[in-house]
Design an enzyme around this catalytic site. Structure first.
Site, PDB file in Angstrom:
ATOM      1  N   ARG A 151       7.044  -6.673   3.149  1.00  0.00           N
ATOM      2  CA  ARG A 151       6.227  -5.367   3.646  1.00  0.00           C
ATOM      3  C   ARG A 151       6.648  -5.082   4.994  1.00  0.00           C
ATOM      4  O   ARG A 151       7.534  -5.691   5.634  1.00  0.00           O
ATOM      5  CB  ARG A 151       4.799  -5.758   3.450  1.00  0.00           C
ATOM      6  CG  ARG A 151       4.326  -7.224   3.869  1.00  0.00           C
ATOM      7  CD  ARG A 151       3.638  -7.507   5.192  1.00  0.00           C
ATOM      8  NE  ARG A 151       3.543  -6.093   6.032  1.00  0.00           N
ATOM      9  CZ  ARG A 151       4.034  -6.214   7.487  1.00  0.00           C
ATOM     10  NH1 ARG A 151       4.727  -7.167   7.742  1.00  0.00           N
ATOM     11  NH2 ARG A 151       3.711  -5.111   8.060  1.00  0.00           N
ATOM     12  N   GLY A 152       6.232  -3.925   5.283  1.00  0.00           N
ATOM     13  CA  GLY A 152       6.772  -3.294   6.442  1.00  0.00           C
ATOM     14  C   GLY A 152       7.879  -2.371   6.069  1.00  0.00           C
ATOM     15  O   GLY A 152       8.618  -2.735   5.313  1.00  0.00           O
ATOM     16  N   ALA A 153       7.777  -1.098   6.495  1.00  0.00           N
ATOM     17  CA  ALA A 153       8.983  -0.052   6.021  1.00  0.00           C
ATOM     18  C   ALA A 153      10.141  -0.457   5.917  1.00  0.00           C
ATOM     19  O   ALA A 153      10.948  -0.564   4.884  1.00  0.00           O
ATOM     20  CB  ALA A 153       8.587   1.308   6.759  1.00  0.00           C
ATOM     21  N   ARG A 161       5.991   1.335  -4.401  1.00  0.00           N
ATOM     22  CA  ARG A 161       5.044   1.495  -2.976  1.00  0.00           C
ATOM     23  C   ARG A 161       5.480   2.934  -2.681  1.00  0.00           C
ATOM     24  O   ARG A 161       6.464   3.457  -2.532  1.00  0.00           O
ATOM     25  CB  ARG A 161       5.163   0.643  -2.225  1.00  0.00           C
ATOM     26  CG  ARG A 161       4.491  -0.572  -2.345  1.00  0.00           C
ATOM     27  CD  ARG A 161       4.243  -1.653  -1.233  1.00  0.00           C
ATOM     28  NE  ARG A 161       2.975  -1.106  -0.334  1.00  0.00           N
ATOM     29  CZ  ARG A 161       2.864  -1.730   0.919  1.00  0.00           C
ATOM     30  NH1 ARG A 161       3.515  -2.449   1.347  1.00  0.00           N
ATOM     31  NH2 ARG A 161       1.551  -1.132   1.285  1.00  0.00           N
ATOM     32  N   GLN A 180      -2.776  -8.153   8.360  1.00  0.00           N
ATOM     33  CA  GLN A 180      -1.510  -8.156   8.804  1.00  0.00           C
ATOM     34  C   GLN A 180      -1.451  -8.527  10.357  1.00  0.00           C
ATOM     35  O   GLN A 180      -0.573  -9.023  11.031  1.00  0.00           O
ATOM     36  CB  GLN A 180      -0.590  -6.884   8.533  1.00  0.00           C
ATOM     37  CG  GLN A 180      -0.082  -6.794   7.245  1.00  0.00           C
ATOM     38  CD  GLN A 180      -1.164  -5.904   6.488  1.00  0.00           C
ATOM     39  OE1 GLN A 180      -2.574  -5.690   6.819  1.00  0.00           O
ATOM     40  NE2 GLN A 180      -0.962  -5.338   5.359  1.00  0.00           N
ATOM     41  N   ASP A 227       5.169   4.300   8.599  1.00  0.00           N
ATOM     42  CA  ASP A 227       5.937   4.024   7.224  1.00  0.00           C
ATOM     43  C   ASP A 227       6.413   5.380   6.832  1.00  0.00           C
ATOM     44  O   ASP A 227       7.376   5.423   6.155  1.00  0.00           O
ATOM     45  CB  ASP A 227       4.652   3.994   6.363  1.00  0.00           C
ATOM     46  CG  ASP A 227       4.216   2.405   6.472  1.00  0.00           C
ATOM     47  OD1 ASP A 227       3.516   2.051   7.380  1.00  0.00           O
ATOM     48  OD2 ASP A 227       4.690   1.716   5.734  1.00  0.00           O
ATOM     49  N   ASN A 272       0.811   5.759   9.218  1.00  0.00           N
ATOM     50  CA  ASN A 272       1.196   4.096   9.380  1.00  0.00           C
ATOM     51  C   ASN A 272      -0.461   3.601   8.942  1.00  0.00           C
ATOM     52  O   ASN A 272      -1.202   4.148   8.245  1.00  0.00           O
ATOM     53  CB  ASN A 272       1.287   3.999  10.957  1.00  0.00           C
ATOM     54  CG  ASN A 272       1.688   2.558  11.164  1.00  0.00           C
ATOM     55  OD1 ASN A 272       2.378   1.831  10.897  1.00  0.00           O
ATOM     56  ND2 ASN A 272       0.856   1.756  11.855  1.00  0.00           N
TER      57      ASN A 272
END
Ligand code: MRU
Length: 357
Positions: A51-53, A94, A202, A243, A253
């Site tokens: 995860r995380g852009a 996503r 997170q 994001d 975000n």
């Protein structure tokens, strides 16, 4: 002094599979998983194992290499069609982080540029492109971290939201946490308040884990404590990742970033967004157009499989919000620190921008 990487590997190409550090198990277990089918990788992205852009982008690029490896045909046209289908499928995992689509489109461009070549050659070329995306991403994160570090002064108390560290980017520095790490490497005493970041924590599970490992003082807060801390203790900067950033600087975000930015304005605290240019969606004129992922109600109605809300109650679970550009002091990119009006400062960096009119 330069911080040493304390991370286990986060994303890697393992020959016939995409290897990932399963972030849903952190901080208690550092387990590396192998995704050897596209549905397995799709599930890993969807369920936030990766995860995380930027990390989503890099893993998707290797996902295209996997799609290519899984093709058994030696017919270049059939091969190209099957890999295109794989790209389209991964794009459904996503919706908000634009780095997913950015990386997939780069891989698609690479595939198209090889039309007519043999299958083995195309596979090799796709792997090279994925490795290039990963290497560029690592360099970009370090460069922007360095650019942003100058904004943080000795003794600064910083609030961050969600996780925009190495885990979110597939490398050591990350973006928002990279700025903090670089500033502390410069010898500045930076302390961090990490919002826990409900519903999936997170901030608590990942940001506290990364900063603690790196030896940066970190204090965990529930998301609803930030205003109290700003008013009673004092905070010098808010810094988070992104994001997707629209052409006017509006920034999507993790949910809660908007409320934090409004609080920061009330308390005169600057808000910095740290993100690579691959997170800027120049096709969208404003944040109103950014698609916001709405996730499963179970994430809000309970935690770790234990239901905390009454059965049958309605739940709304948007995973991101949009901070309007007017709340953002600066956007930190690999091209330097950009200030408002962002239409102009970002616009000059848009693909195809020319000073000749
Ligand atoms: O749902 P997540 O954990 O993928 O959300 C991640 C974030 O919102 C990060 O802050 C963002 O992707 C920036 S990562 C450098």
């Amino acid at each position: 002094m330069k911080k040493e990487s304390t991370h286990p590997p986060i994303i890697s190409w393992e020959g016939q599979a995409v290897g990932l550090l399963d972030q849903t198990l952190l901080p208690h277990e550092e387990k590396f998983i192998l995704c050897d089918t596209l549905p397995a990788l799709w599930e890993a992205i969807k369920s936030l194992r990766v995860r995380g852009a930027p990390a989503i982008g890099v893993s998707a690029a290797y996902g295209v290499v996997l799609a290519a490896e899984l093709c058994r045909t030696m017919d270049p046209d059939v091969f190209a069609r099957e890999v295109h289908e794989g790209i389209d499928y991964l794009a459904t995992s996503r919706p908000t982080a634009v780095n997913l689509f950015w990386a997939l489109e780069r891989m698609r461009g690479c595939l198209d540029s090889m039309a007519g070549s043999g299958v083995a050659q195309q596979k090799a070329h796709l792997l090279e492109e994925a490795r290039r995306i990963e290497a560029e991403n690592n360099q970009v994160c370090e460069t922007l971290s360095e650019a942003g570090a100058n904004l943080l002064k000795d003794g600064f108390r910083v609030i961050t939201h969600c996780n925009a560290g190495g885990l979110a980017c597939g490398n050591f520095y990350g973006t928002a946490l990279g700025v903090i790490l670089k500033a502390s490497e410069q010898g500045k005493r930076i302390s961090v308040y990490a919002d826990e970041t409900r519903p999936l924590l997170q901030g608590s599970r990942l940001t506290a884990y990364e900063l603690h490992k790196a030896g940066v003082p970190v204090t965990l807060l529930c998301d609803n404590m930030a205003g109290h801390v700003m008013r009673t203790i004092g905070v010098d900067a808010v810094i988070f990742g992104a994001d997707r950033i629209a052409a006017n600087g509006d920034t999507a975000n993790k949910i809660g970033s908007y409320s934090l930015s409004v609080l920061a304005r009330e308390h005169g605290v600057p808000v910095y967004v740290a993100a690579p240019l691959s997170t800027v969606d120049f096709t969208l004129s404003s944040g109103e157009l950014i698609p916001i992922e709405v996730r499963n109600s179970a994430e809000v109605a309970g935690f770790a499989g234990i239901r905390t809300a009454p059965e049958g109650v309605e739940v709304y679970n948007p995973a991101f919000d949009v901070t309007p550009a007017r709340y953002i002091t600066a956007i930190i990119t690999e091209a330097g620190v950009l200030y408002p009006p962002f239409e102009k400062s970002l616009g000059r960096l848009a693909p195809g921008y020319s000073t000749v009119s």
